[in-house]
Motif scaffolding. Structure first.
Motif, PDB file in Angstrom:
ATOM      1  N   ASP A  43      -9.225  19.701   4.443  1.00  0.00           N
ATOM      2  CA  ASP A  43      -8.360  18.828   4.731  1.00  0.00           C
ATOM      3  C   ASP A  43      -9.369  17.488   4.535  1.00  0.00           C
ATOM      4  OD1 ASP A  43      -6.428  19.938   7.180  1.00  0.00           O
ATOM      5  OD2 ASP A  43      -5.952  19.553   5.061  1.00  0.00           O
ATOM      6  N   PHE A  44      -8.870  16.502   3.864  1.00  0.00           N
ATOM      7  CA  PHE A  44      -9.720  15.345   3.488  1.00  0.00           C
ATOM      8  C   PHE A  44      -8.704  14.194   3.765  1.00  0.00           C
ATOM      9  CE2 PHE A  44     -13.103  12.440   2.654  1.00  0.00           C
ATOM     10  CZ  PHE A  44     -13.156  11.972   1.540  1.00  0.00           C
ATOM     11  N   LEU A  45      -8.820  13.227   4.914  1.00  0.00           N
ATOM     12  CA  LEU A  45      -8.027  12.321   5.285  1.00  0.00           C
ATOM     13  C   LEU A  45      -8.470  10.867   4.976  1.00  0.00           C
ATOM     14  CD1 LEU A  45      -7.368  13.298   8.975  1.00  0.00           C
ATOM     15  CD2 LEU A  45      -6.003  14.057   6.770  1.00  0.00           C
ATOM     16  N   LEU A  46      -7.700  10.259   4.322  1.00  0.00           N
ATOM     17  CA  LEU A  46      -7.891   8.897   3.990  1.00  0.00           C
ATOM     18  C   LEU A  46      -7.124   7.827   5.011  1.00  0.00           C
ATOM     19  CD1 LEU A  46      -9.049   6.576   1.877  1.00  0.00           C
ATOM     20  CD2 LEU A  46      -6.978   7.101   0.782  1.00  0.00           C
ATOM     21  N   THR A  47      -7.832   6.955   5.402  1.00  0.00           N
ATOM     22  CA  THR A  47      -6.992   5.889   6.547  1.00  0.00           C
ATOM     23  C   THR A  47      -7.268   4.429   6.117  1.00  0.00           C
ATOM     24  OG1 THR A  47      -7.401   7.550   8.553  1.00  0.00           O
ATOM     25  CG2 THR A  47      -6.726   5.358   9.216  1.00  0.00           C
ATOM     26  N   HIS A 102       5.288   9.709  -0.561  1.00  0.00           N
ATOM     27  CA  HIS A 102       5.893   8.426  -0.875  1.00  0.00           C
ATOM     28  C   HIS A 102       5.824   7.686   0.729  1.00  0.00           C
ATOM     29  CE1 HIS A 102       7.635   9.031  -4.783  1.00  0.00           C
ATOM     30  NE2 HIS A 102       7.690  10.074  -4.396  1.00  0.00           N
ATOM     31  N   LYS A 103       5.405   6.572   0.770  1.00  0.00           N
ATOM     32  CA  LYS A 103       5.327   5.684   2.064  1.00  0.00           C
ATOM     33  C   LYS A 103       5.698   4.356   2.001  1.00  0.00           C
ATOM     34  CE  LYS A 103       3.043   5.508   6.503  1.00  0.00           C
ATOM     35  NZ  LYS A 103       4.341   6.163   7.206  1.00  0.00           N
ATOM     36  N   VAL A 104       6.523   3.765   2.754  1.00  0.00           N
ATOM     37  CA  VAL A 104       6.336   2.323   2.868  1.00  0.00           C
ATOM     38  C   VAL A 104       6.001   2.003   4.465  1.00  0.00           C
ATOM     39  CG1 VAL A 104       8.218   0.373   2.609  1.00  0.00           C
ATOM     40  CG2 VAL A 104       8.509   2.211   1.302  1.00  0.00           C
ATOM     41  N   PRO A 131      -1.534   1.043  10.637  1.00  0.00           N
ATOM     42  CA  PRO A 131      -2.496   1.974  10.199  1.00  0.00           C
ATOM     43  C   PRO A 131      -1.534   2.991   9.508  1.00  0.00           C
ATOM     44  CG  PRO A 131      -2.125   2.323  12.555  1.00  0.00           C
ATOM     45  CD  PRO A 131      -1.256   0.928  12.225  1.00  0.00           C
ATOM     46  N   VAL A 132      -2.343   3.556   8.557  1.00  0.00           N
ATOM     47  CA  VAL A 132      -1.669   4.550   7.526  1.00  0.00           C
ATOM     48  C   VAL A 132      -2.780   5.664   7.368  1.00  0.00           C
ATOM     49  CG1 VAL A 132      -0.714   5.017   5.454  1.00  0.00           C
ATOM     50  CG2 VAL A 132      -0.073   3.009   6.340  1.00  0.00           C
ATOM     51  N   THR A 133      -2.269   6.638   7.524  1.00  0.00           N
ATOM     52  CA  THR A 133      -3.223   7.897   7.029  1.00  0.00           C
ATOM     53  C   THR A 133      -2.707   8.866   6.002  1.00  0.00           C
ATOM     54  OG1 THR A 133      -4.392   8.090   9.265  1.00  0.00           O
ATOM     55  CG2 THR A 133      -4.406  10.033   7.987  1.00  0.00           C
ATOM     56  N   LEU A 134      -3.424   9.046   5.008  1.00  0.00           N
ATOM     57  CA  LEU A 134      -2.826  10.174   4.065  1.00  0.00           C
ATOM     58  C   LEU A 134      -3.859  11.416   4.007  1.00  0.00           C
ATOM     59  CD1 LEU A 134      -2.829   7.471   1.117  1.00  0.00           C
ATOM     60  CD2 LEU A 134      -1.085   7.831   2.753  1.00  0.00           C
ATOM     61  N   ARG A 135      -2.986  12.440   3.682  1.00  0.00           N
ATOM     62  CA  ARG A 135      -4.069  13.562   3.794  1.00  0.00           C
ATOM     63  C   ARG A 135      -3.830  14.577   2.477  1.00  0.00           C
ATOM     64  NH1 ARG A 135      -1.439  19.142   5.447  1.00  0.00           N
ATOM     65  NH2 ARG A 135      -3.375  20.592   6.471  1.00  0.00           N
TER      66      ARG A 135
END
Lengths: 112, 113
Positions: free
Chosen positions: A73-77, A10-12, A18-22
């Protein structure tokens, strides 16, 4: 969840940050995917990867970038988050042999 | 839980009855189909798949039927249980889509005890 973990769960965040999801997998699968899920739209492909440093765009790639520097690992930014990027994000993996994709538990992102 | 179920068709069944969830797919060239189950707050979970050279495939308590003539896919769940309550998605793959999954909107299954 087929050995797939996603972080954070979860992220707010605020607009413009910028936001990075892993997405992390433990089984060395070649193919990895990022989807977003929104009411009325179902699951839509953002980006996918077919190997280390090999990525391509999906149908809703605008505003997103990805990186895959190692198999697991696959990162989404989101370079500059917008409120329209509030969504639930799912990572998926696929084996070499069959087309079936297996999904992670998801990340719920709220952009204020 | 998530609001992925907004505006989706809903099927309500009594516990113990059989459920049939339907899906119309779009591409006559699609050659592989998958059913997923998604419970609230979780990722889609693979249930069963079928290739276009088959009409029927059975799993444990589930059967998928494919009618290519009318581009229709169905998922039958025998002796539906409360744990079957979820959103069910069909997905198709074809070379025309670059061998990527294309998902349907989903159907909510509610099981009444």
């Amino acid at each position: 969840d087929a050995g797939i973990t996603q972080s954070p769960r979860h992220k707010v965040t605020e607009t413009g940050t910028p936001v990075t999801l892993r997405c992390h997998q433990t089984e060395n699968h070649r193919y990895m995917y990022w989807y977003r899920q929104d009411p009325g739209h179902g699951l839509r492909l953002i980006h996918y990867s077919y190997g280390v440093k090999d990525t391509d765009k999906g149908e809703v790639s605008d505003g997103y970038s990805v990186s895959r520097s190692k198999t697991e690992d696959f990162l989404l930014t989101l370079e500059s988050a917008t409120s329209s990027q509030t969504s639930v994000y799912f990572c998926a993996i696929r084996t070499e042999l069959v087309e079936t994709q297996y999904f992670g538990p998801g990340t719920r992102l709220l952009v204020l | 839980g998530e609001s992925v179920g907004l505006h989706l068709p809903t099927l309500s069944v009594q516990e113990g009855d059989n459920s049939i969830i339907n899906c119309a797919y779009s591409n006559s060239a699609s050659d592989y189909f998958i059913w997923y189950k998604q419970e609230s707050g979780k990722g889609p979970q693979f249930i069963i798949d079928i290739r276009s050279n088959m009409d029927k495939r059975q799993g444990q308590r589930v059967t998928v039927l494919l009618n290519k003539t009318v581009k229709h896919l169905s998922l039958q769940i025998a002796a539906t249980q409360p744990g079957d309550s979820a959103v069910y998605f069909c997905a198709e793959i074809s070379a025309e889509y670059g061998n990527k999954l294309v998902f349907g909107a989903g159907t909510i299954l509610r099981v009444k005890s």
